[in-house]
Design an enzyme around this catalytic site. Structure first.
Site, PDB file in Angstrom:
ATOM      1  CD  GLU A 238      -2.626  -1.287   2.516  1.00 39.09           C
ATOM      2  OE1 GLU A 238      -3.439  -0.365   2.716  1.00 39.09           O
ATOM      3  OE2 GLU A 238      -2.465  -2.219   3.308  1.00 39.09           O
ATOM      4  CB  CYS A 272      -1.694   7.145   1.779  1.00 36.74           C
ATOM      5  SG  CYS A 272      -3.129   6.316   2.461  1.00 36.74           S
TER       6      CYS A 272
HETATM    7  P1  NAD Z   1       8.824   4.922   3.997  1.00 43.32           P
HETATM    8  O1  NAD Z   1       8.623   4.118   2.763  1.00 43.32           O
HETATM    9  O2  NAD Z   1      10.026   5.761   4.127  1.00 43.32           O
HETATM   10  O3  NAD Z   1       8.863   3.935   5.273  1.00 43.32           O
HETATM   11  C1  NAD Z   1       7.824   3.024   5.552  1.00 43.32           C
HETATM   12  C2  NAD Z   1       8.354   1.918   6.450  1.00 43.32           C
HETATM   13  O4  NAD Z   1       9.320   1.151   5.746  1.00 43.32           O
HETATM   14  C3  NAD Z   1       9.051   2.403   7.720  1.00 43.32           C
HETATM   15  O5  NAD Z   1       8.705   1.546   8.778  1.00 43.32           O
HETATM   16  C4  NAD Z   1      10.518   2.270   7.358  1.00 43.32           C
HETATM   17  O6  NAD Z   1      11.349   2.128   8.491  1.00 43.32           O
HETATM   18  C5  NAD Z   1      10.500   0.987   6.540  1.00 43.32           C
HETATM   19  N1  NAD Z   1      11.621   0.794   5.621  1.00 43.32           N
HETATM   20  C6  NAD Z   1      12.504   1.715   5.153  1.00 43.32           C
HETATM   21  N2  NAD Z   1      13.360   1.116   4.280  1.00 43.32           N
HETATM   22  C7  NAD Z   1      12.998  -0.190   4.204  1.00 43.32           C
HETATM   23  C8  NAD Z   1      13.490  -1.298   3.443  1.00 43.32           C
HETATM   24  N3  NAD Z   1      14.505  -1.187   2.603  1.00 43.32           N
HETATM   25  N4  NAD Z   1      12.845  -2.472   3.587  1.00 43.32           N
HETATM   26  C9  NAD Z   1      11.793  -2.603   4.407  1.00 43.32           C
HETATM   27  N5  NAD Z   1      11.291  -1.590   5.154  1.00 43.32           N
HETATM   28  C10 NAD Z   1      11.899  -0.394   5.052  1.00 43.32           C
HETATM   29  O7  NAD Z   1       7.493   5.755   4.176  1.00 43.32           O
HETATM   30  P2  NAD Z   1       7.170   6.854   5.276  1.00 43.32           P
HETATM   31  O8  NAD Z   1       7.897   8.122   4.946  1.00 43.32           O
HETATM   32  O9  NAD Z   1       7.333   6.260   6.629  1.00 43.32           O
HETATM   33  O10 NAD Z   1       5.587   7.069   5.033  1.00 43.32           O
HETATM   34  C11 NAD Z   1       5.052   7.921   4.100  1.00 43.32           C
HETATM   35  C12 NAD Z   1       4.611   7.178   2.849  1.00 43.32           C
HETATM   36  O11 NAD Z   1       3.678   6.145   3.175  1.00 43.32           O
HETATM   37  C13 NAD Z   1       3.901   8.088   1.870  1.00 43.32           C
HETATM   38  O12 NAD Z   1       4.347   7.817   0.562  1.00 43.32           O
HETATM   39  C14 NAD Z   1       2.427   7.672   2.012  1.00 43.32           C
HETATM   40  O13 NAD Z   1       1.624   7.943   0.910  1.00 43.32           O
HETATM   41  C15 NAD Z   1       2.578   6.210   2.255  1.00 43.32           C
HETATM   42  N6  NAD Z   1       1.351   5.664   2.847  1.00 43.32           N
HETATM   43  C16 NAD Z   1       0.534   4.862   2.084  1.00 43.32           C
HETATM   44  C17 NAD Z   1      -0.651   4.359   2.628  1.00 43.32           C
HETATM   45  C18 NAD Z   1      -1.574   3.471   1.834  1.00 43.32           C
HETATM   46  O14 NAD Z   1      -2.430   2.842   2.423  1.00 43.32           O
HETATM   47  N7  NAD Z   1      -1.459   3.406   0.508  1.00 43.32           N
HETATM   48  C19 NAD Z   1      -1.012   4.705   3.926  1.00 43.32           C
HETATM   49  C20 NAD Z   1      -0.182   5.537   4.662  1.00 43.32           C
HETATM   50  C21 NAD Z   1       1.009   6.020   4.112  1.00 43.32           C
END
Ligand code: NAD
Length: 467
Positions: A238, A272
């Protein structure tokens, strides 16, 4: 009480990392910084706990209902901690805690249907559903608790065990949630692991994990998919959104302005499926900009724990820098800030609610995901042009159409290339609906029974019919 956390590797001192309060920018607590090598033990425990957890659906449903009760009983502590580390107004944290409990109850009430196939062959065929095994759940910092529940509630209800990794920006409320859930669930059925990267990367590539369910940004989602491919693990992603709101020429500007404002600025725009771009008929453009700017100028911005606050800070320093950068780029490209356009003076990660007008359509604040309190309002001359622009990015999470003639609005909404479309509102979701972005916004389906089946695999038994 059994703890839901990873045990330490003998001989290694448990490291910790700092957690900041976004309202001050100061460290206010720490969380365990788990070493990726600890995951072998965590996943092995989750695997062992799986055989008991998958065996009895009735006991499972009862445990999940008990877990929902436990979350509600701890609502005050969870909500305050969530506001402290995430920044959102306290009332929104309470709502998030309530949604966390609601998800547990909803999925406790769902079970997969066993079906028979009768296609005229002399064979009795039955489709049953089986859980997958340990599930890795990785979530971002904008809705730490409810997004975690959106992952672990269906996974657990389906009979899997879960290893949950929150964002390093918001580990504390999730950690507390893990302790609360451990009072209602058998040991090791849900384990919370906090830590900095490469903890998440190691978790999603761990060979003992059978489903990776990830919510976060598009670039990280891609990295997760690549890592999970090594062990051919199922992935549900997501990802980011860049939802457009298309206003029609019969829209009641005054009637919708406040709702449209909050569709963009709730949780400081860190949603999001927030409205991230607005398309307005040229004739109404100045009126819409003015109406939105009025709300932006008067909304009470402050620390989430202050009772009068309606909008808190941006969650973290890198995100604040990104929001500022995208805004400055747009202003340098010729946009004008009808409100805001800058950080707020003083401590904390505060950015003034910003309405941008005159933004070039190719500006990154239009084509990318700002994920903060900045909203570009663009004007259009023909509806086809507006729909093409709304569909013209790599994202496809949600979209909305605003107007008085609901049939016409629904017809336009049907032309949006996204997973969910709304008319005259935005981002309202039912627990019972499928939630799935298209294009770069996601892979797989969450929500409702689809979310349950996303955590199951079919198992089909054929036997000859009795004579
Ligand atoms: P991010 O992708 O930076 O991090 C998300 C998670 O992934 C964190 O827990 C992070 O520590 C972890 N992570 C980082 N690198 C990783 C790797 N290589 N492998 C596995 N996990 C890793 O996102 P963010 O800045 O925390 O959140 C914002 C983003 O989330 C925005 O793009 C937003 O649109 C999206 N989002 C989407 C939804 C949805 O339902 N579609 C909902 C909420 C947020």
């Amino acid at each position: 009480m059994p703890t839901p956390e990873a045990v330490s590797v003998p001989g290694r001192r448990a490291a910790r990392f700092a957690v900041a309060d976004p309202a001050t920018g100061e460290t206010f607590d720490e969380a365990p910084d788990r070493h990726p090598d600890e995951l072998d033990d965590v996943v092995a425990r989750a695997r062992r706990a799986w055989s008991g957890w998958r065996a009895d659906p009735t006991a499972r449903a009862a445990a999940l209902r008990g877990a929902a009760d436990a979350v509600e009983r701890t609502g005050d502590d969870l909500a305050r901690l969530l506001t402290r580390e995430q920044g959102k107004p306290l009332a929104e944290s309470y709502a998030e805690v309530a949604r966390t409990a609601a998800r547990l109850r909803y999925f406790a009430g769902l079970s997969p249907l066993t079906r028979e196939i009768d296609d005229g062959r002399p064979v009795h065929s039955e489709i049953r559903w089986r859980p997958l095994g340990p599930v890795a759940a990785i979530v971002p910092w904008n809705f730490p608790l409810q997004l975690a529940a959106a992952k672990f509630a269906p996974a657990l209800a389906a009979g899997n065990t879960v290893v949950l990794k929150p964002s390093p920006f918001t580990p504390l409320a999730t950690r507390l949630l893990g302790f609360v859930l451990a009072t209602a669930l058998p040991q090791d059925v849900l384990t919370v692991v906090t830590g900095r990267e490469p903890l998440g990367a190691r978790l999603v590539s761990h060979p003992g994990i059978r489903h990776v369910t990830f919510t976060g940004s598009v670039p990280t989602g891609r990295a997760v998919a690549e890592a999970a491919a090594g062990s051919l693990t199922r992935t549900t992603l997501e990802l980011g959104g860049n939802d457009a709101a298309v206003l029609l020429d019969d829209v009641d500007v005054e009637g919708i302005a406040e709702r449209l404002f909050w569709a963009a600025f709730r949780n400081c725009g860190q949603v999001c499926m927030a409205v991230k771009r607005v398309y307005v008929p040229a004739r109404l453009h100045a009126e819409v900009v003015e109406a939105l700017a009025q709300h932006a100028k008067t909304v009470a911005v402050g620390p989430g724990l202050d009772p009068g606050t309606r909008m808190g800070p941006v969650n973290n320093a890198p995100q604040l820098a990104r929001v500022e950068q995208l805004t400055q780029e747009a202003l340098a490209d010729g946009a004008r800030a009808a409100s805001g356009g800058h950080r707020l003076e003083g401590p904390g990660y505060f950015f003034a609610p910003t309405i941008l007008t005159g933004v070039p359509p190719g500006s990154r604040v239009v084509t990318g995901e700002q994920f903060g309190p900045v909203l570009p309002v663009l004007s259009y001359r023909s509806l086809d042009e507006a729909v093409d622009a709304a569909n013209g990015t790599r994202f496809g999470l949600g979209g909305s159409v605003w107007g008085t003639d609901l049939d016409r609005a629904e017809e336009v909404a049907g032309r949006l290339e996204c997973g969910t479309a709304w008319i005259n509102h935005h981002a309202e979701l039912s627990l019972a609906q499928p939630f799935a972005g298209i294009k770069d916004s996601g892979v797989g389906v969450a929500g409702g029974p689809w979310g349950l089946y996303g955590n199951l695999r079919p198992f089909v038994v054929h036997r000859p019919r009795e004579a």
